[in-house]
Motif scaffolding. Structure first.
Motif, PDB file in Angstrom:
ATOM      1  N   LEU A   1       0.905  -1.417  -0.329  1.00 24.87           N
ATOM      2  CA  LEU A   1       0.048   0.231  -0.198  1.00 24.87           C
ATOM      3  C   LEU A   1       1.280   1.162   0.263  1.00 24.87           C
ATOM      4  CD1 LEU A   1      -3.119  -1.016   2.578  1.00 24.87           C
ATOM      5  CD2 LEU A   1      -2.622  -1.076  -0.050  1.00 24.87           C
TER       6      LEU A   1
ATOM      7  N   ARG B   1       2.427   1.859  -3.127  1.00 25.68           N
ATOM      8  CA  ARG B   1       1.561   1.787  -4.684  1.00 25.68           C
ATOM      9  C   ARG B   1       1.171   3.698  -4.146  1.00 25.68           C
ATOM     10  NH1 ARG B   1      -0.872   4.247  -8.081  1.00 25.68           N
ATOM     11  NH2 ARG B   1      -2.163   3.140  -8.913  1.00 25.68           N
TER      12      ARG B   1
ATOM     13  N   ALA C   1      -7.615   5.824   1.245  1.00 27.09           N
ATOM     14  CA  ALA C   1      -7.594   5.426   0.037  1.00 27.09           C
ATOM     15  C   ALA C   1      -8.008   3.409  -0.190  1.00 27.09           C
ATOM     16  CB  ALA C   1      -5.864   5.180  -0.503  1.00 27.09           C
ATOM     17  N   THR C   2      -8.351   2.852   0.846  1.00 26.20           N
ATOM     18  CA  THR C   2      -8.901   1.510   0.980  1.00 26.20           C
ATOM     19  C   THR C   2     -10.027   2.101   1.455  1.00 26.20           C
ATOM     20  OG1 THR C   2      -8.109   1.853   3.475  1.00 26.20           O
ATOM     21  CG2 THR C   2      -6.827   0.802   1.776  1.00 26.20           C
TER      22      THR C   2
ATOM     23  N   ILE D   1      -8.840  -0.271   5.986  1.00 24.14           N
ATOM     24  CA  ILE D   1      -7.251  -0.298   6.319  1.00 24.14           C
ATOM     25  C   ILE D   1      -7.044   0.880   7.054  1.00 24.14           C
ATOM     26  CG2 ILE D   1      -5.227  -1.537   5.753  1.00 24.14           C
ATOM     27  CD1 ILE D   1      -6.162  -2.795   3.500  1.00 24.14           C
TER      28      ILE D   1
ATOM     29  N   GLN E   1       2.723  -6.342  -5.776  1.00 26.51           N
ATOM     30  CA  GLN E   1       1.385  -6.468  -6.828  1.00 26.51           C
ATOM     31  C   GLN E   1       1.706  -8.131  -7.018  1.00 26.51           C
ATOM     32  OE1 GLN E   1       1.726  -2.869  -9.332  1.00 26.51           O
ATOM     33  NE2 GLN E   1      -0.211  -2.305  -8.442  1.00 26.51           N
TER      34      GLN E   1
ATOM     35  N   TRP F   1       0.068 -10.189  -4.355  1.00 26.59           N
ATOM     36  CA  TRP F   1      -0.790 -10.055  -3.709  1.00 26.59           C
ATOM     37  C   TRP F   1      -1.892 -10.684  -4.652  1.00 26.59           C
ATOM     38  CZ3 TRP F   1      -3.884  -9.385  -0.100  1.00 26.59           C
ATOM     39  CH2 TRP F   1      -5.263  -8.800   0.081  1.00 26.59           C
ATOM     40  N   ARG F   2      -1.425 -10.433  -6.245  1.00 23.87           N
ATOM     41  CA  ARG F   2      -2.992 -10.808  -7.255  1.00 23.87           C
ATOM     42  C   ARG F   2      -2.952 -12.018  -6.941  1.00 23.87           C
ATOM     43  NH1 ARG F   2      -4.526  -6.348  -9.008  1.00 23.87           N
ATOM     44  NH2 ARG F   2      -3.429  -4.783  -9.724  1.00 23.87           N
TER      45      ARG F   2
ATOM     46  N   ILE G   1      -8.449  -2.707  -0.293  1.00 22.57           N
ATOM     47  CA  ILE G   1      -6.761  -2.978  -1.470  1.00 22.57           C
ATOM     48  C   ILE G   1      -7.219  -2.317  -3.233  1.00 22.57           C
ATOM     49  CG2 ILE G   1      -4.679  -4.622  -2.139  1.00 22.57           C
ATOM     50  CD1 ILE G   1      -5.337  -5.869   1.060  1.00 22.57           C
ATOM     51  N   GLU G   2      -8.299  -3.554  -3.421  1.00 21.76           N
ATOM     52  CA  GLU G   2      -8.742  -3.008  -5.179  1.00 21.76           C
ATOM     53  C   GLU G   2      -8.760  -1.708  -4.625  1.00 21.76           C
ATOM     54  OE1 GLU G   2      -8.101  -6.144  -6.543  1.00 21.76           O
ATOM     55  OE2 GLU G   2      -8.211  -5.003  -8.714  1.00 21.76           O
TER      56      GLU G   2
ATOM     57  N   ALA H   1      -7.830   0.877  -3.300  1.00 22.58           N
ATOM     58  CA  ALA H   1      -6.170   1.897  -3.266  1.00 22.58           C
ATOM     59  C   ALA H   1      -5.196   1.600  -4.432  1.00 22.58           C
ATOM     60  CB  ALA H   1      -5.524   1.313  -2.472  1.00 22.58           C
ATOM     61  N   LEU H   2      -4.870  -0.061  -4.723  1.00 21.71           N
ATOM     62  CA  LEU H   2      -4.492  -0.335  -6.652  1.00 21.71           C
ATOM     63  C   LEU H   2      -5.085   0.654  -7.645  1.00 21.71           C
ATOM     64  CD1 LEU H   2      -2.864  -4.007  -5.818  1.00 21.71           C
ATOM     65  CD2 LEU H   2      -2.067  -2.040  -4.834  1.00 21.71           C
TER      66      LEU H   2
ATOM     67  N   SER I   1      -6.377   3.819  -7.888  1.00 22.41           N
ATOM     68  CA  SER I   1      -6.401   4.983  -8.411  1.00 22.41           C
ATOM     69  C   SER I   1      -5.350   5.179  -9.044  1.00 22.41           C
ATOM     70  CB  SER I   1      -6.427   5.461  -6.442  1.00 22.41           C
ATOM     71  OG  SER I   1      -5.330   4.774  -5.539  1.00 22.41           O
TER      72      SER I   1
END
Lengths: 112, 112
Positions: free
Chosen positions: A16, A19, A38-39, A43, A92, A95-96, B102-103, B105-106, B108
């Motif tokens: 995070l 990013r 942003a979340t 979070i 990233q 995470w995916r 998280i999605e 945030a990633l 944005s």
DNA sequence: AACCATACCTCGAACTAAAAGGTATAACAA
DNA sequence: TTGTTATACCTTTTAGTTCGAGGTATGGTT
């Protein structure tokens, strides 16, 4: 006594931060609020998490720090290095991978 | 000295177990392999993680255990209780919340 | 003067997960 | 028959992360 791997989902705070810093440089106190925002409030990471991670990312060359006095106070602005951008891509991908792994498990046969 | 909240993403092993057991009853050793398989190799949790979580879920009433001798060995089969199904829903909601946080945030502004 | 927000930081306690070890049975191979 | 591998349970030790609370300091507000 082989060294134990990090827990399988521990890269998220780091992810995070990287990013957010990929958009523009920011300082620690600002990042604490930005992550929450942003979340979508999902979070919330405290300063006790953020600052150590920032320091560690700087130590390992993913971030670059720049002290900047603003109205009497001093802010420490962080920005991504080239290496940091690579690290961001890796995290990233990690995470995916786990995200879609969990998705698959949750969706299998008998969903409600 | 207020008790510290659990880490923000710690419900995942529990979630996966409950989700698998929502399909059919299974035993511990089986669950270890099933998690790996169901997540497409993305997540691999060892026995040192699975067994303690199973015991804790039984203690707190989310799971019900049944010992069953099979070919000389004894297996402990676990199945969901009504409470366990509620717990599964809660954890699923938690997961969706942080996952989409998280999605967000990633995704944005400046994605590659 | 008191208080709150900003801004940095660290430390101790709590919790989790990883890895390895421990017991025991069965099945198979050498 | 001895050894090895697979099944099946379990615990303990160690390592790592996160949480929460604390500590310092400045500036603005009441």
């Amino acid at each position: 006594m082989a060294k134990s791997n990090p827990p399988f989902m521990s890269g998220v705070p780091e992810l995070l931060l990287l990013r957010l810093l990929d958009n523009r440089e920011m300082y620690g106190y600002e990042l604490v609020r930005s992550i929450k925002e942003a979340t979508g409030e999902a979070i919330s990471l405290g300063e006790g998490v953020i600052y150590p991670v920032l320091h560690s990312l700087e130590r390992t060359g993913s971030l670059q720090a720049r002290r900047k006095p603003v109205g009497g106070r001093t802010r420490v602005y962080y920005s991504l290095t080239k290496q940091g951008r690579g690290r961001l891509r890796d995290l990233q991908d990690d995470w995916r991978r786990i995200q879609s792994g969990i998705e698959t498990a949750l969706e299998s046969p008998g969903h409600a």
